[in-house]
Design an enzyme around this catalytic site. Sequence first.
Site, mmCIF file in Angstrom:
data_model
loop_
_atom_site.group_PDB
_atom_site.id
_atom_site.type_symbol
_atom_site.label_atom_id
_atom_site.label_comp_id
_atom_site.label_asym_id
_atom_site.label_seq_id
_atom_site.Cartn_x
_atom_site.Cartn_y
_atom_site.Cartn_z
ATOM 1 N N ASN A 7 42.160 40.152 44.547
ATOM 2 C CA ASN A 7 42.538 38.836 44.033
ATOM 3 C C ASN A 7 43.452 38.192 45.071
ATOM 4 O O ASN A 7 44.609 38.583 45.212
ATOM 5 C CB ASN A 7 43.264 38.994 42.686
ATOM 6 N N LYS A 9 44.602 35.296 44.988
ATOM 7 C CA LYS A 9 45.489 34.322 44.328
ATOM 8 C C LYS A 9 45.456 32.997 45.094
ATOM 9 O O LYS A 9 44.455 32.666 45.701
ATOM 10 C CB LYS A 9 46.911 34.871 44.209
ATOM 11 N N HIS A 93 43.916 36.278 33.565
ATOM 12 C CA HIS A 93 45.001 36.846 34.388
ATOM 13 C C HIS A 93 46.339 36.441 33.767
ATOM 14 O O HIS A 93 46.494 35.318 33.292
ATOM 15 C CB HIS A 93 44.885 36.330 35.820
ATOM 16 N N GLU A 95 49.053 35.549 35.019
ATOM 17 C CA GLU A 95 49.669 34.342 35.591
ATOM 18 C C GLU A 95 49.094 33.100 34.934
ATOM 19 O O GLU A 95 49.796 32.113 34.699
ATOM 20 C CB GLU A 95 49.446 34.309 37.117
ATOM 21 N N GLU A 165 46.132 45.384 33.455
ATOM 22 C CA GLU A 165 47.177 44.909 34.359
ATOM 23 C C GLU A 165 48.478 44.700 33.583
ATOM 24 O O GLU A 165 48.719 43.607 33.047
ATOM 25 C CB GLU A 165 46.763 43.572 34.982
ATOM 26 N N GLY A 171 52.892 42.368 41.161
ATOM 27 C CA GLY A 171 53.724 41.804 42.222
ATOM 28 C C GLY A 171 55.151 42.315 42.258
ATOM 29 O O GLY A 171 55.993 41.759 42.962
ATOM 30 N N SER A 211 50.523 46.085 41.595
ATOM 31 C CA SER A 211 51.251 46.701 42.716
ATOM 32 C C SER A 211 50.550 47.902 43.340
ATOM 33 O O SER A 211 51.212 48.831 43.814
ATOM 34 C CB SER A 211 52.677 47.079 42.290
HETATM 35 C C1 PEP Z 1 47.074 40.725 40.425
HETATM 36 O O1 PEP Z 1 47.480 39.619 40.761
HETATM 37 O O2 PEP Z 1 46.174 40.832 39.606
HETATM 38 C C2 PEP Z 1 47.690 41.914 41.015
HETATM 39 C C3 PEP Z 1 47.272 43.089 40.650
HETATM 40 O O3 PEP Z 1 48.674 41.674 41.946
HETATM 41 P P1 PEP Z 1 49.534 42.761 42.735
HETATM 42 O O4 PEP Z 1 48.573 43.782 43.282
HETATM 43 O O5 PEP Z 1 50.211 41.978 43.814
HETATM 44 O O6 PEP Z 1 50.486 43.367 41.771
#
Ligand code: PEP
Length: 250
Positions: A7, A9, A93, A95, A165, A171, A211
């Site tokens: 992703n 983003k 997601h 976000e 997630e 993040g 992460s």
């Molecule tokens: C995400 O945005 O779905 C994600 C897993 O980000 P990160 O790996 O940076 O935690």
Amino acid sequence: MKKIIANFKMNFTPSMTKEYLIQLLARYADSDKVKLCLSFPYTSLAIAKFLLDKRKISLGAQNICDEEEGKNTGEINGAMLKDAGVNYVIIGHSERRKKFKEDNKSINHKIKIALKNGLSVILCVGESLADYNTLKTFDVLTEQLEAALKGLYENELENITIAYEPIWAIGTGITPTAAEIDKACKTIRNVIKEDFSQKASENIEIVYGGSVNTKNISKFKNLKYSNGFLVGGACLDLGAFLQIISTIEK
Ligand code: PEP
């Protein structure tokens, strides 16, 4: 075969995407051990589609409108994504749930529209830190899954991957333990079993996201109940992303 979903983003202009993909395609050979899915911002989809031609790498978008028609200035619908050569779309997601106030009803509409237009879906679910600390992970996952998958037929699950997630892991550099991830993925399979069937619960694809990086990937690569990973921040650094991929391939 493990699924690795990247992703990107809101990162990379089309020119940056072009540079990144030229490098990635030179250094990564299509493999039977992993299935790579790269999800770019809308503006990078055309160049990515062009460069990924004839490679076994799927192209993803990061959002889809929850309506097929109407006065939705700034939105992109399922037919547009399909015609742009997109294979799948990330829906729900955290976000988007938080910042853009996407609720479970809208997420359910988005999933139905994506499937109707021949797009596969990556459905993101996960609990907040407060939910985690008060042992509500099971309840949150059940509620999000049941609302998102409401009204779907069992055979449609073939085109849905669930991404577990935990919001507090995205993040932040902090992750659940491998055992916690497995427990959450098992919970997801149990919800699918209750609402659909044993067969569907065995077949549904589940990935972990939050992460994932070069340092922690080896401890997660043999999870029992998950089929792969969703990588956010770490995919922006091509060297790190290739290292994650090769660790999973081993
Ligand atoms: C995400 O945005 O779905 C994600 C897993 O980000 P990160 O790996 O940076 O935690």
